[in-house]
Design a protein around this motif. Structure first.
Motif, short mmCIF file in Angstrom:
data_model
loop_
_atom_site.label_atom_id
_atom_site.label_comp_id
_atom_site.label_asym_id
_atom_site.label_seq_id
_atom_site.Cartn_x
_atom_site.Cartn_y
_atom_site.Cartn_z
N MET A 3 45.78 37.33 39.38
CA MET A 3 45.72 37.20 40.84
C MET A 3 45.31 38.52 41.50
O MET A 3 45.59 39.60 40.97
CB MET A 3 47.09 36.76 41.37
CG MET A 3 47.56 35.44 40.79
SD MET A 3 49.23 35.01 41.28
CE MET A 3 48.86 34.20 42.82
N ARG A 4 44.66 38.39 42.65
CA ARG A 4 44.32 39.58 43.44
C ARG A 4 45.59 40.17 44.04
O ARG A 4 46.55 39.45 44.29
CB ARG A 4 43.35 39.21 44.56
CG ARG A 4 42.00 38.73 44.11
CD ARG A 4 41.08 38.31 45.26
NE ARG A 4 41.76 37.53 46.28
CZ ARG A 4 41.93 37.91 47.56
NH1 ARG A 4 41.46 39.06 47.98
NH2 ARG A 4 42.57 37.14 48.42
N ALA A 5 45.57 41.47 44.28
CA ALA A 5 46.75 42.14 44.86
C ALA A 5 47.16 41.50 46.18
O ALA A 5 48.35 41.30 46.43
CB ALA A 5 46.47 43.63 45.04
N GLY A 6 46.19 41.16 47.01
CA GLY A 6 46.50 40.52 48.30
C GLY A 6 47.20 39.19 48.14
O GLY A 6 48.09 38.84 48.93
N ASP A 7 46.83 38.42 47.12
CA ASP A 7 47.49 37.14 46.86
C ASP A 7 48.92 37.37 46.38
O ASP A 7 49.83 36.61 46.73
CB ASP A 7 46.71 36.32 45.83
CG ASP A 7 45.35 35.89 46.35
OD1 ASP A 7 45.19 35.74 47.58
OD2 ASP A 7 44.44 35.71 45.52
N LEU A 8 49.12 38.40 45.56
CA LEU A 8 50.47 38.73 45.10
C LEU A 8 51.36 39.14 46.27
O LEU A 8 52.53 38.75 46.34
CB LEU A 8 50.42 39.85 44.06
CG LEU A 8 49.78 39.47 42.72
CD1 LEU A 8 49.50 40.72 41.89
CD2 LEU A 8 50.66 38.50 41.96
N VAL A 9 50.80 39.90 47.20
CA VAL A 9 51.55 40.27 48.40
C VAL A 9 51.93 39.01 49.18
O VAL A 9 53.08 38.84 49.59
CB VAL A 9 50.74 41.25 49.29
CG1 VAL A 9 51.40 41.42 50.66
CG2 VAL A 9 50.57 42.58 48.60
N ARG A 31 42.05 43.70 32.31
CA ARG A 31 42.38 43.37 33.70
C ARG A 31 42.78 44.64 34.42
O ARG A 31 43.53 45.46 33.90
CB ARG A 31 43.52 42.35 33.76
CG ARG A 31 43.12 41.03 33.17
CD ARG A 31 44.21 40.01 33.28
NE ARG A 31 43.85 38.86 32.47
CZ ARG A 31 44.72 38.01 31.96
NH1 ARG A 31 46.02 38.16 32.17
NH2 ARG A 31 44.30 37.00 31.24
N ILE A 32 42.30 44.77 35.63
CA ILE A 32 42.58 45.95 36.45
C ILE A 32 43.94 45.78 37.13
O ILE A 32 44.26 44.72 37.65
CB ILE A 32 41.46 46.13 37.50
CG1 ILE A 32 40.17 46.51 36.79
CG2 ILE A 32 41.85 47.15 38.55
CD1 ILE A 32 38.96 46.53 37.69
N VAL A 33 44.70 46.87 37.14
CA VAL A 33 46.00 46.88 37.80
C VAL A 33 46.04 48.08 38.74
O VAL A 33 45.80 49.21 38.33
CB VAL A 33 47.15 46.98 36.78
CG1 VAL A 33 48.50 47.01 37.49
CG2 VAL A 33 47.10 45.84 35.77
N THR A 34 46.34 47.81 40.01
CA THR A 34 46.53 48.87 41.00
C THR A 34 48.03 49.06 41.23
O THR A 34 48.84 48.24 40.76
CB THR A 34 45.87 48.50 42.34
OG1 THR A 34 46.51 47.33 42.86
CG2 THR A 34 44.36 48.25 42.16
N ASN A 35 48.39 50.09 41.96
CA ASN A 35 49.81 50.31 42.26
C ASN A 35 50.39 49.11 43.00
O ASN A 35 51.50 48.66 42.69
CB ASN A 35 49.97 51.59 43.09
CG ASN A 35 51.40 52.11 43.08
OD1 ASN A 35 52.29 51.55 42.47
ND2 ASN A 35 51.60 53.22 43.77
N LEU A 36 49.64 48.56 43.94
CA LEU A 36 50.12 47.41 44.70
C LEU A 36 50.35 46.20 43.80
O LEU A 36 51.41 45.57 43.85
CB LEU A 36 49.12 47.07 45.82
CG LEU A 36 49.51 45.95 46.77
CD1 LEU A 36 50.79 46.29 47.52
CD2 LEU A 36 48.37 45.69 47.76
N SER A 37 49.37 45.89 42.97
CA SER A 37 49.53 44.72 42.09
C SER A 37 50.61 44.97 41.04
O SER A 37 51.37 44.06 40.70
CB SER A 37 48.21 44.30 41.46
OG SER A 37 47.67 45.32 40.66
#
Length: 166
Positions: free
Chosen positions: A115-121, A21-27
């Motif tokens: 979850m997508r980063a936008g959904d987490l936000v 699973r990909i993880v960005t700084n935001l997520s």
């Protein structure tokens, strides 16, 4: 016992790497926040020894943001480090989590990392939640836009899906 947020972040990154699973700084910021939330609720103790701040895109540990900001929106491919006081070298931050904590972390990360980063936000910004109350503080002085533990417990102890992992 509470932990360094970098050790928790590295646990998240290792878990997600195993699951591809990909993880960005935001997520990453949001997943670490929700790990902290559910530790407060389910284990009755803070997971991370530092306070989260309310930033535009949700709860953030500033030192963790700085650690991974170079990745921007790209997948994080490194691990958080700290300076070893004896050698002066930067070393990957690890910690040993007790069994209840590591089991909780695995459940939470498994749920939120899908979850997508936008959904987490979006779910971290829910009206009336701790981020919302810190961000919209109605003129009350809140240096650093700190999100206090009590507001986390008050809100999430009553929360249901999509917040809950049960």
């Amino acid at each position: 016992m509470s932990y360094d947020g970098r050790a928790v972040a590295n646990f998240v990154l290792d878990f997600c790497e195993q699951k591809e699973r990909i993880v960005t700084n935001l997520s990453l910021q949001k997943i670490v926040f929700f790990c902290h939330v559910w530790s407060l609720i389910e284990l009755g103790k803070p997971l991370i020894r530092h306070d989260f701040e309310a930033w535009e895109y949700g709860p953030v540990l500033p030192y963790l943001y700085r650690e991974f900001r170079m990745f921007d929106r790209l997948p994080i491919t490194e691990r958080a480090k700290k300076i070893d006081p004896l050698s002066g070298e930067r070393r990957i931050v690890h910690d040993t989590f007790d069994l209840p904590t590591s089991e909780l972390l695995e459940r939470i990360i498994d749920f939120y990392s899908r979850m997508r980063a936008g959904d987490l936000v979006e779910i971290s910004h829910v009206e009336g939640g701790p981020w919302y109350r810190s961000w919209h503080h109605s003129g009350v002085v809140n240096p650093g836009m700190k999100i206090d533990q009590e507001s986390i417990v008050q809100f999430y102890s009553r929360a249901r899906l999509p917040f809950s992992i049960q």
